[in-house]
Design an enzyme around this catalytic site. Structure first.
Site, mmCIF file in Angstrom:
data_model
loop_
_atom_site.group_PDB
_atom_site.id
_atom_site.type_symbol
_atom_site.label_atom_id
_atom_site.label_comp_id
_atom_site.label_asym_id
_atom_site.label_seq_id
_atom_site.Cartn_x
_atom_site.Cartn_y
_atom_site.Cartn_z
ATOM 1 N N HIS A 238 0.910 2.000 -6.442
ATOM 2 C CA HIS A 238 2.080 1.467 -5.740
ATOM 3 C C HIS A 238 3.305 1.362 -6.646
ATOM 4 O O HIS A 238 4.438 1.417 -6.153
ATOM 5 C CB HIS A 238 1.747 0.093 -5.140
ATOM 6 C CG HIS A 238 0.849 0.175 -3.947
ATOM 7 N ND1 HIS A 238 1.292 0.507 -2.689
ATOM 8 C CD2 HIS A 238 -0.498 -0.007 -3.829
ATOM 9 C CE1 HIS A 238 0.277 0.512 -1.838
ATOM 10 N NE2 HIS A 238 -0.820 0.207 -2.512
ATOM 11 N N GLU A 267 7.949 3.358 4.173
ATOM 12 C CA GLU A 267 8.599 4.539 3.599
ATOM 13 C C GLU A 267 9.654 5.104 4.539
ATOM 14 O O GLU A 267 10.029 6.270 4.440
ATOM 15 C CB GLU A 267 7.548 5.610 3.277
ATOM 16 C CG GLU A 267 6.830 6.193 4.470
ATOM 17 C CD GLU A 267 5.575 5.429 4.849
ATOM 18 O OE1 GLU A 267 4.678 6.053 5.444
ATOM 19 O OE2 GLU A 267 5.491 4.215 4.569
#
Length: 350
Positions: A238, A267
């Site tokens: 991440h 995203e």
């Protein structure tokens, strides 16, 4: 009994199928957090959670992982159950922001109460001074006693000290009010800004979209989604994924610098073009897409190549009568078509 069992199995099969369709419609990965959330929504279709989801997805807008986290899906997508949340997880940031706002509200309330106390005390002093001054004036008129004049001087001197003290307190309160106003403006900005990328967040975008509609501006909106982003997180973690999101955010911000770019969740980014024909908006967004696709990213720690990172987008012109749900719903369908068309491209209304 056999019939009851058959009916029970049929209901379970239908719920299972509905969960699969829900995850596919919102393009959510099949992990425990998403599955549990879908199960909770679909097993009580008249419940408050289902009603909230229906409102958020009105017009075809799909849920993001951020939405699910904010609605109670505490496990972060891609994180094993029971694992500690990422340091930058949205629920923690939301709690911090809420605590900050609550603290500022408490301080504001205390300041208002302190200001009111100062004003009330000053009002009582001036009322008492006026009463005593009138009494001294009447005594001077009635008796001509010069000692009454000395009493007036004493009272005036005392009142002057109180006025100076009140002025000092009011000056202190004013300075604190200015500081508090500045902090409140910062807190309001924080509440409308994505902490990772520094871009405006979903709330800020929706407010700006509403304003643009009332002003009847020439508006187009785009939804941009990083291609195969889950694989970046799965392969590199991440932390690297966050760096990719920040890089995409900066590319969109610089490529569309005269227009509003916001992080909508996960995203996913949105761009609102104002004052441009759709073809010009497409040209602007295409420049940002090409700039991102041309760049080759490397891991900061090892300098190993990360490979190409791209995004796909759907772009639509906002039409009379549109809501944010209907406009983004069209943009989302165009985004899905761009993904189906091989990714790293932009689809626009024809």
């Amino acid at each position: 009994m056999a019939s009851a069992v058959h009916n029970s199995n049929g209901a379970s099969d239908r719920l299972y199928a509905a969960i699969g369709e829900f995850l596919a419609r919102h393009r959510l990965s099949v992990d425990p957090a998403h599955y549990a959330f879908a199960h909770k929504v679909l097993s009580d279709e008249r419940g408050p959670l289902a009603a909230t989801v229906a409102r958020l997805t009105d017009g075809g807008v799909r849920l993001s992982s951020r939405d699910i986290e904010e609605l109670g899906g505490h496990a972060v997508a891609g994180t094993p159950a029971g694992a500690p949340p990422e340091p930058s997880s949205p629920p923690q940031l939301t709690v911090v922001a809420d605590n900050k706002v609550q603290s500022l509200v408490a301080r504001a309330q205390m300041q208002v109460e302190g200001f009111s106390d100062t004003v009330r005390a000053f009002h009582a002093d001036t009322r008492g001074f006026g009463r005593d001054l009138r009494a001294s004036r009447d005594a001077i008129r009635a008796t001509g006693d010069s000692s009454a004049i000395d009493e007036v001087v004493r009272m005036a001197s005392s009142m002057l000290d109180r006025v100076l003290s009140a002025e000092a307190k009011l000056s202190e309160v004013t300075q604190e009010a200015d500081k508090l106003r500045h902090e409140l403006e910062e807190a309001r900005d924080d509440a409308r800004r994505d902490p990772l990328t520094g871009l405006p967040n979903r709330r800020a975008f929706e407010d700006a979209f509403t304003t643009a509609l009332t002003e009847r501006a020439n508006v187009s909106v785009a939804i941009c989604d990083v291609d195969k982003f889950k694989s970046v997180n799965d392969r590199f973690g991440h932390v690297v994924g966050d760096r990719v999101l920040k890089a995409i955010a900066e590319a969109l911000r610089s490529g569309c610098d005269e227009h509003l770019v916001a992080r909508y969740g996960g995203e996913e980014f949105v761009v609102m073009f104002t004052g441009l024909a759709p073809a010009d908006a497409l040209s602007t967004l295409e420049g940002a897409r090409a700039a991102v696709a041309a760049k080759r990213y490397r891991l900061r720690e090892t300098d190993a190549p990360l490979g190409a990172v791209t995004f796909s987008a759907g772009l639509t012109a906002v039409e009379p009568g549109d809501t944010i749900g209907s406009a983004l719903g069209r943009a989302d369908r165009l985004l899905y078509a761009a993904k189906e068309d091989g990714r790293n491209c932009i689809h626009i209304d024809q």
